[in-house]
Design a protein around this motif. Sequence first.
Motif, PDB file in Angstrom:
ATOM      1  N   TRP A  71       0.860  -1.181   0.000  1.00 46.86           N
ATOM      2  CA  TRP A  71       0.000   0.000   0.000  1.00 46.86           C
ATOM      3  C   TRP A  71       0.896   1.230   0.000  1.00 46.86           C
ATOM      4  O   TRP A  71       1.718   1.414   0.885  1.00 46.86           O
ATOM      5  CB  TRP A  71      -0.927   0.042   1.207  1.00 46.86           C
ATOM      6  N   ASP A  72       0.760   2.033  -1.039  1.00 51.90           N
ATOM      7  CA  ASP A  72       1.469   3.298  -1.178  1.00 51.90           C
ATOM      8  C   ASP A  72       0.439   4.395  -0.954  1.00 51.90           C
ATOM      9  O   ASP A  72      -0.558   4.457  -1.673  1.00 51.90           O
ATOM     10  CB  ASP A  72       2.071   3.381  -2.584  1.00 51.90           C
ATOM     11  N   ARG A  73       0.644   5.243   0.051  1.00 53.78           N
ATOM     12  CA  ARG A  73      -0.384   6.240   0.386  1.00 53.78           C
ATOM     13  C   ARG A  73      -0.577   7.276  -0.714  1.00 53.78           C
ATOM     14  O   ARG A  73      -1.543   8.039  -0.677  1.00 53.78           O
ATOM     15  CB  ARG A  73      -0.100   6.882   1.731  1.00 53.78           C
ATOM     16  N   TRP A 118      12.336  -1.869  -2.403  1.00 56.84           N
ATOM     17  CA  TRP A 118      11.151  -2.432  -3.041  1.00 56.84           C
ATOM     18  C   TRP A 118      11.159  -2.075  -4.517  1.00 56.84           C
ATOM     19  O   TRP A 118      11.475  -0.951  -4.891  1.00 56.84           O
ATOM     20  CB  TRP A 118       9.880  -1.885  -2.382  1.00 56.84           C
ATOM     21  N   HIS A 153       8.971  -2.533  -8.404  1.00 53.96           N
ATOM     22  CA  HIS A 153       7.720  -2.860  -9.094  1.00 53.96           C
ATOM     23  C   HIS A 153       7.850  -4.220  -9.761  1.00 53.96           C
ATOM     24  O   HIS A 153       8.887  -4.515 -10.364  1.00 53.96           O
ATOM     25  CB  HIS A 153       7.437  -1.851 -10.215  1.00 53.96           C
ATOM     26  N   ILE A 162      10.675   1.390  -6.613  1.00 53.62           N
ATOM     27  CA  ILE A 162       9.487   2.211  -6.378  1.00 53.62           C
ATOM     28  C   ILE A 162       9.947   3.556  -5.833  1.00 53.62           C
ATOM     29  O   ILE A 162      10.644   3.595  -4.814  1.00 53.62           O
ATOM     30  CB  ILE A 162       8.532   1.517  -5.389  1.00 53.62           C
ATOM     31  N   GLN A 196       9.783   5.565  -1.416  1.00 55.37           N
ATOM     32  CA  GLN A 196       9.498   4.378  -0.624  1.00 55.37           C
ATOM     33  C   GLN A 196       9.009   4.690   0.783  1.00 55.37           C
ATOM     34  O   GLN A 196       8.426   3.830   1.432  1.00 55.37           O
ATOM     35  CB  GLN A 196      10.713   3.454  -0.612  1.00 55.37           C
ATOM     36  N   ALA A 203       6.508   6.348   1.329  1.00 57.61           N
ATOM     37  CA  ALA A 203       5.050   6.350   1.213  1.00 57.61           C
ATOM     38  C   ALA A 203       4.465   4.941   1.325  1.00 57.61           C
ATOM     39  O   ALA A 203       3.250   4.773   1.358  1.00 57.61           O
ATOM     40  CB  ALA A 203       4.618   6.995  -0.103  1.00 57.61           C
ATOM     41  N   LEU A 204       5.318   3.911   1.366  1.00 59.81           N
ATOM     42  CA  LEU A 204       4.851   2.532   1.527  1.00 59.81           C
ATOM     43  C   LEU A 204       4.564   2.297   3.003  1.00 59.81           C
ATOM     44  O   LEU A 204       5.460   2.387   3.833  1.00 59.81           O
ATOM     45  CB  LEU A 204       5.912   1.554   1.019  1.00 59.81           C
ATOM     46  N   THR A 205       3.316   2.010   3.326  1.00 63.21           N
ATOM     47  CA  THR A 205       2.942   1.901   4.737  1.00 63.21           C
ATOM     48  C   THR A 205       2.505   0.505   5.165  1.00 63.21           C
ATOM     49  O   THR A 205       2.632   0.160   6.332  1.00 63.21           O
ATOM     50  CB  THR A 205       1.807   2.879   5.071  1.00 63.21           C
ATOM     51  N   TRP A 233       1.517  -3.886   3.803  1.00 64.16           N
ATOM     52  CA  TRP A 233       1.663  -4.954   2.823  1.00 64.16           C
ATOM     53  C   TRP A 233       0.685  -6.064   3.159  1.00 64.16           C
ATOM     54  O   TRP A 233       0.127  -6.124   4.250  1.00 64.16           O
ATOM     55  CB  TRP A 233       3.093  -5.506   2.829  1.00 64.16           C
TER      56      TRP A 233
END
Length: 66
Positions: A20-22, A36, A38, A45, A48, A50-52, A54
């Motif tokens: 989940w990317d906000r 991480w 794609h 990505i 990163q 913003a990745l909160t 999984w």
Amino acid sequence: MADWQPIASAPRDGTRVLLWDRVVGVLHAWWDGREWVHSWDSEPIPGQDALTHWQPLPAPPEATAP
């Protein structure tokens, strides 16, 4: 399907997961040993931080006869 879990608990062994990317929402990705990436282009990505969260991928659909 499993519930979303904090990104800190995500597998770092190359397992493909949903992230989940906000900013952009759901991404399909894996950890390449440094960051991480794609799944569709194997590129890192951006943003990163913003990745909160999984979660594991769902099971694939069952095959059906034509």
